[in-house]
Design an enzyme around this catalytic site. Structure first.
Site, PDB file in Angstrom:
ATOM      1  N   TYR A  76       0.840  -1.215   0.000  1.00  0.00           N
ATOM      2  CA  TYR A  76       0.000   0.000   0.000  1.00  0.00           C
ATOM      3  C   TYR A  76       0.866   1.253   0.000  1.00  0.00           C
ATOM      4  CZ  TYR A  76      -4.391  -2.482   0.307  1.00  0.00           C
ATOM      5  OH  TYR A  76      -5.468  -3.273  -0.002  1.00  0.00           O
ATOM      6  N   ARG A  79       1.858   1.976  -3.479  1.00  0.00           N
ATOM      7  CA  ARG A  79       0.733   2.535  -4.250  1.00  0.00           C
ATOM      8  C   ARG A  79       0.511   3.985  -3.871  1.00  0.00           C
ATOM      9  NH1 ARG A  79      -4.073  -1.621  -3.726  1.00  0.00           N
ATOM     10  NH2 ARG A  79      -5.195  -0.021  -4.866  1.00  0.00           N
ATOM     11  N   VAL A 112      -9.417   3.469  -5.257  1.00  0.00           N
ATOM     12  CA  VAL A 112      -9.120   4.079  -3.947  1.00  0.00           C
ATOM     13  C   VAL A 112      -8.081   5.196  -4.108  1.00  0.00           C
ATOM     14  CG1 VAL A 112      -9.681   1.986  -2.630  1.00  0.00           C
ATOM     15  CG2 VAL A 112      -7.328   2.330  -3.424  1.00  0.00           C
ATOM     16  N   HIS A 128     -15.127   0.670  -2.477  1.00  0.00           N
ATOM     17  CA  HIS A 128     -14.083  -0.125  -1.826  1.00  0.00           C
ATOM     18  C   HIS A 128     -13.235   0.715  -0.877  1.00  0.00           C
ATOM     19  CE1 HIS A 128     -14.432  -3.204  -5.321  1.00  0.00           C
ATOM     20  NE2 HIS A 128     -15.425  -3.300  -4.459  1.00  0.00           N
ATOM     21  N   CYS A 159      -1.646   0.470  16.255  1.00  0.00           N
ATOM     22  CA  CYS A 159      -2.643   1.285  16.961  1.00  0.00           C
ATOM     23  C   CYS A 159      -2.101   1.552  18.364  1.00  0.00           C
ATOM     24  CB  CYS A 159      -3.939   0.471  17.020  1.00  0.00           C
ATOM     25  SG  CYS A 159      -5.192   1.181  18.069  1.00  0.00           S
ATOM     26  N   GLY A 198     -13.400   1.253 -17.637  1.00  0.00           N
ATOM     27  CA  GLY A 198     -12.130   0.719 -17.127  1.00  0.00           C
ATOM     28  C   GLY A 198     -12.254  -0.302 -16.011  1.00  0.00           C
ATOM     29  N   ASN A 224     -13.627   0.416 -22.748  1.00  0.00           N
ATOM     30  CA  ASN A 224     -12.563  -0.487 -22.322  1.00  0.00           C
ATOM     31  C   ASN A 224     -11.832  -0.959 -23.571  1.00  0.00           C
ATOM     32  OD1 ASN A 224     -11.048  -2.685 -21.266  1.00  0.00           O
ATOM     33  ND2 ASN A 224     -12.523  -2.880 -19.599  1.00  0.00           N
ATOM     34  N   GLU A 226     -10.323  -3.631 -23.875  1.00  0.00           N
ATOM     35  CA  GLU A 226     -10.478  -5.093 -23.984  1.00  0.00           C
ATOM     36  C   GLU A 226     -11.941  -5.503 -23.801  1.00  0.00           C
ATOM     37  OE1 GLU A 226      -6.153  -5.787 -21.878  1.00  0.00           O
ATOM     38  OE2 GLU A 226      -7.915  -6.770 -21.014  1.00  0.00           O
TER      39      GLU A 226
HETATM   40  C1  BV8 Z   1     -17.984  -9.099  -0.703  1.00  0.00           C
HETATM   41  C2  BV8 Z   1      -9.815  -2.294  -2.423  1.00  0.00           C
HETATM   42  C3  BV8 Z   1     -19.614 -10.113   0.675  1.00  0.00           C
HETATM   43  C4  BV8 Z   1      -8.460  -2.649  -1.947  1.00  0.00           C
HETATM   44  C5  BV8 Z   1     -10.660  -4.184  -3.726  1.00  0.00           C
HETATM   45  C6  BV8 Z   1     -16.207 -16.332  -6.079  1.00  0.00           C
HETATM   46  C7  BV8 Z   1     -16.950 -15.900  -7.157  1.00  0.00           C
HETATM   47  C8  BV8 Z   1     -17.472 -14.607  -7.209  1.00  0.00           C
HETATM   48  C9  BV8 Z   1     -17.264 -13.712  -6.161  1.00  0.00           C
HETATM   49  C10 BV8 Z   1     -16.510 -14.150  -5.105  1.00  0.00           C
HETATM   50  C11 BV8 Z   1     -15.987 -15.436  -5.036  1.00  0.00           C
HETATM   51  N1  BV8 Z   1     -15.307 -15.557  -3.880  1.00  0.00           N
HETATM   52  C12 BV8 Z   1     -15.389 -14.398  -3.192  1.00  0.00           C
HETATM   53  C13 BV8 Z   1     -16.129 -13.527  -3.927  1.00  0.00           C
HETATM   54  C14 BV8 Z   1     -16.453 -12.145  -3.585  1.00  0.00           C
HETATM   55  C15 BV8 Z   1     -15.240 -11.257  -3.896  1.00  0.00           C
HETATM   56  C16 BV8 Z   1     -14.917 -11.261  -5.361  1.00  0.00           C
HETATM   57  O1  BV8 Z   1     -15.621 -10.689  -6.166  1.00  0.00           O
HETATM   58  N2  BV8 Z   1     -13.806 -11.931  -5.703  1.00  0.00           N
HETATM   59  C17 BV8 Z   1     -13.402 -11.992  -7.098  1.00  0.00           C
HETATM   60  C18 BV8 Z   1     -11.879 -11.830  -7.189  1.00  0.00           C
HETATM   61  C19 BV8 Z   1     -13.852 -13.316  -7.671  1.00  0.00           C
HETATM   62  N3  BV8 Z   1     -15.665  -9.940  -3.497  1.00  0.00           N
HETATM   63  C20 BV8 Z   1     -15.458  -9.545  -2.233  1.00  0.00           C
HETATM   64  O2  BV8 Z   1     -14.855 -10.180  -1.412  1.00  0.00           O
HETATM   65  C21 BV8 Z   1     -16.082  -8.207  -1.873  1.00  0.00           C
HETATM   66  N4  BV8 Z   1     -16.851  -8.381  -0.670  1.00  0.00           N
HETATM   67  O3  BV8 Z   1     -18.407  -9.657  -1.678  1.00  0.00           O
HETATM   68  O4  BV8 Z   1     -18.594  -9.162   0.537  1.00  0.00           O
HETATM   69  C22 BV8 Z   1     -18.894 -11.409   0.861  1.00  0.00           C
HETATM   70  C23 BV8 Z   1     -18.185 -11.577   2.031  1.00  0.00           C
HETATM   71  C24 BV8 Z   1     -17.533 -12.798   2.226  1.00  0.00           C
HETATM   72  C25 BV8 Z   1     -17.572 -13.798   1.237  1.00  0.00           C
HETATM   73  C26 BV8 Z   1     -18.269 -13.581   0.044  1.00  0.00           C
HETATM   74  C27 BV8 Z   1     -18.945 -12.368  -0.147  1.00  0.00           C
HETATM   75  C28 BV8 Z   1     -15.016  -7.178  -1.619  1.00  0.00           C
HETATM   76  C29 BV8 Z   1     -14.280  -6.876  -2.902  1.00  0.00           C
HETATM   77  C30 BV8 Z   1     -13.429  -5.622  -2.727  1.00  0.00           C
HETATM   78  C31 BV8 Z   1     -11.966  -5.982  -2.706  1.00  0.00           C
HETATM   79  N5  BV8 Z   1     -11.172  -4.742  -2.674  1.00  0.00           N
HETATM   80  N6  BV8 Z   1     -10.046  -2.989  -3.685  1.00  0.00           N
HETATM   81  C32 BV8 Z   1      -7.366  -2.163  -2.877  1.00  0.00           C
HETATM   82  O5  BV8 Z   1      -7.614  -1.406  -3.813  1.00  0.00           O
HETATM   83  O6  BV8 Z   1      -6.234  -2.589  -2.627  1.00  0.00           O
HETATM   84  S1  BV8 Z   1     -10.791  -4.956  -5.200  1.00  0.00           S
HETATM   85  C33 BV8 Z   1      -9.794  -4.202  -6.333  1.00  0.00           C
HETATM   86  O7  BV8 Z   1      -9.680  -5.096  -7.427  1.00  0.00           O
HETATM   87  C34 BV8 Z   1     -10.381  -2.956  -6.962  1.00  0.00           C
HETATM   88  O8  BV8 Z   1     -11.039  -2.154  -6.045  1.00  0.00           O
HETATM   89  C35 BV8 Z   1     -11.300  -3.477  -8.036  1.00  0.00           C
HETATM   90  O9  BV8 Z   1     -12.574  -3.756  -7.506  1.00  0.00           O
HETATM   91  C36 BV8 Z   1     -10.638  -4.779  -8.388  1.00  0.00           C
HETATM   92  C37 BV8 Z   1      -9.910  -4.641  -9.694  1.00  0.00           C
HETATM   93  O10 BV8 Z   1     -10.862  -4.599 -10.667  1.00  0.00           O
HETATM   94  P1  BV8 Z   1     -10.834  -3.458 -11.786  1.00  0.00           P
HETATM   95  O11 BV8 Z   1     -10.995  -2.126 -11.149  1.00  0.00           O
HETATM   96  O12 BV8 Z   1     -11.803  -3.872 -12.802  1.00  0.00           O
HETATM   97  O13 BV8 Z   1      -9.348  -3.486 -12.349  1.00  0.00           O
HETATM   98  P2  BV8 Z   1      -8.678  -4.593 -13.291  1.00  0.00           P
HETATM   99  O14 BV8 Z   1      -7.208  -4.370 -13.242  1.00  0.00           O
HETATM  100  O15 BV8 Z   1      -9.246  -5.940 -12.948  1.00  0.00           O
HETATM  101  O16 BV8 Z   1      -9.209  -4.236 -14.747  1.00  0.00           O
HETATM  102  C38 BV8 Z   1      -8.835  -3.001 -15.341  1.00  0.00           C
HETATM  103  C39 BV8 Z   1      -9.680  -2.859 -16.581  1.00  0.00           C
HETATM  104  O17 BV8 Z   1      -9.407  -1.588 -17.169  1.00  0.00           O
HETATM  105  C40 BV8 Z   1      -9.383  -3.909 -17.639  1.00  0.00           C
HETATM  106  O18 BV8 Z   1     -10.604  -4.403 -18.159  1.00  0.00           O
HETATM  107  C41 BV8 Z   1      -8.613  -3.125 -18.711  1.00  0.00           C
HETATM  108  O19 BV8 Z   1      -8.869  -3.629 -19.999  1.00  0.00           O
HETATM  109  C42 BV8 Z   1      -9.202  -1.762 -18.549  1.00  0.00           C
HETATM  110  N7  BV8 Z   1      -8.312  -0.671 -18.977  1.00  0.00           N
HETATM  111  C43 BV8 Z   1      -6.961  -0.625 -18.953  1.00  0.00           C
HETATM  112  N8  BV8 Z   1      -6.553   0.575 -19.417  1.00  0.00           N
HETATM  113  C44 BV8 Z   1      -7.671   1.293 -19.713  1.00  0.00           C
HETATM  114  C45 BV8 Z   1      -8.793   0.505 -19.433  1.00  0.00           C
HETATM  115  N9  BV8 Z   1     -10.054   0.931 -19.631  1.00  0.00           N
HETATM  116  C46 BV8 Z   1     -10.208   2.182 -20.112  1.00  0.00           C
HETATM  117  N10 BV8 Z   1      -9.178   3.011 -20.402  1.00  0.00           N
HETATM  118  C47 BV8 Z   1      -7.904   2.600 -20.217  1.00  0.00           C
HETATM  119  N11 BV8 Z   1      -6.877   3.430 -20.521  1.00  0.00           N
HETATM  120 ZN    ZN Z   2      -6.464  -0.474  18.691  1.00  0.00          ZN
END
Ligand code: BV8
Ligand code: ZN
Length: 257
Positions: A76, A79, A112, A128, A159, A198, A224, A226
């Site tokens: 972090y 970042r 974020v 998020h 803390c 994105g 996007n 892609e």
């Molecule tokens: C939750 C903060 C209830 C921290 C982040 C199995 C199946 C399905 C779902 C799940 C599963 N197991 C668990 C889950 C739920 C899980 C989930 O979805 N997992 C995924 C990986 C399968 N979700 C959670 O846990 C969420 N909580 O559901 O609570 C719960 C509780 C317990 C159990 C189950 C459910 C919490 C999710 C939040 C996690 N925190 N971020 C930090 O930032 O460090 S996630 C983090 O990654 C980001 O915030 C963002 O959400 C994610 C990345 O995704 P994108 O933003 O889309 O980025 P990425 O790189 O993937 O893609 C970039 C895109 O941009 C590409 O398409 C690219 O082509 C495009 N691009 C590139 N350049 C450009 C562009 N587009 C336009 N212009 C450009 N120039």
């Molecule tokens: Zn504390």
């Protein structure tokens, strides 16, 4: 079948999209990491993506933080360092122009990095969380503290009660902030168009928002370079391009309507 699949020429696609955007009374924007990539912020799944080096779950999860707090805080810290001199690109400024034109433009973001607010967007829903503050891992009741450079002097930061601090972002497996999530779903239920910029559409529940809009028969526009799980869905107009190029094109077109 999505509009993109009908083989419209890029110019025609842009024109049709401008038309839709100009007619929208309550558009909502939804952004992912790709929205910031032209401002120099790494995405998670791109070639330079964070998830190339580490599994997401190892870095952005409570277990990962407990197992190796130093590694996660170093990540972090890197970042945040990268965020110091990033500036919003032309796509952000286009959204601000659209906000001024319509008077309001809610933006639901998974990011974020704070770039939307830095650019001047005033209604930002951070699904998020953010890297502005850190809180006690053991929820001892101490108030969140701002994440500053001093915090990184000795890792992992602790803390006053002695337990480690955690950044106030939503980690994998954690519930999203209730208010933000409720607002995001209300917007998906009330908007007349969603512009998705994105995101790889892989992280739930953020990825379900455009699906709610489609289910109501309202249009979703995707920008996007892609394809994503959204691209081929009926009701989706997918523009294959970069946010920093496409958004100014669209907003300029709207301003001449
Ligand atoms: C939750 C903060 C209830 C921290 C982040 C199995 C199946 C399905 C779902 C799940 C599963 N197991 C668990 C889950 C739920 C899980 C989930 O979805 N997992 C995924 C990986 C399968 N979700 C959670 O846990 C969420 N909580 O559901 O609570 C719960 C509780 C317990 C159990 C189950 C459910 C919490 C999710 C939040 C996690 N925190 N971020 C930090 O930032 O460090 S996630 C983090 O990654 C980001 O915030 C963002 O959400 C994610 C990345 O995704 P994108 O933003 O889309 O980025 P990425 O790189 O993937 O893609 C970039 C895109 O941009 C590409 O398409 C690219 O082509 C495009 N691009 C590139 N350049 C450009 C562009 N587009 C336009 N212009 C450009 N120039
Ligand atoms: Zn504390």
């Amino acid at each position: 079948m999505s509009k993109t699949m009908t083989g419209l020429s890029p110019e025609k696609l842009i024109d049709e999209t401008i038309e839709m955007l100009a007619e929208a009374k309550m558009p909502v924007i939804s952004t992912g990491a790709g929205m910031s990539s032209e401002s120099g912020v790494r995405t998670f799944r791109g070639e330079d993506g964070y998830w190339r080096e580490h599994r997401a779950e190892d870095l952005a999860s409570p277990e990962g933080l407990r197992k190796d707090p130093e590694l996660v805080w170093k990540w972090y810290g890197e970042r945040l360092k990268a965020y110091e001199d990033i500036q919003p690109h032309a796509g952000y400024h286009a959204l601000v122009q659209l906000q001024e034109r319509i008077g309001k433009l809610p933006v639901v973001t998974q990011n974020v990095d704070g770039l939307l607010q830095k650019a001047g967007l005033i209604d930002v829903i951070e699904l998020h969380g953010s890297l502005r503050t850190a809180s006690c891992m053991n929820r001892c009741g101490s108030p969140p503290i701002p994440i500053t450079e001093e915090l990184f002097e000795s890792l992992p930061p602790r803390c006053s009660c002695g337990s480690i601090l955690r950044p106030d972002v939503v980690l994998f497996g954690e519930q999203l902030p209730e208010q933000a999530l409720r607002r995001a779903f209300d917007l998906a239920e009330s908007c007349d168009l969603m512009l998705v910029v994105g995101t790889s559409m892989l992280v739930y529940p953020a990825s379900s928002l455009p699906l709610f809009v489609l289910r109501r028969g309202k249009p979703v526009i995707e920008i996007n370079p892609e394809e994503t799980p959204l691209t081929s869905l009926a009701g989706v107009t997918s523009i294959h391009g970069a946010a920093g190029q496409i958004l100014p094109l669209l907003v300029e077109g709207v301003s001449f309507r």
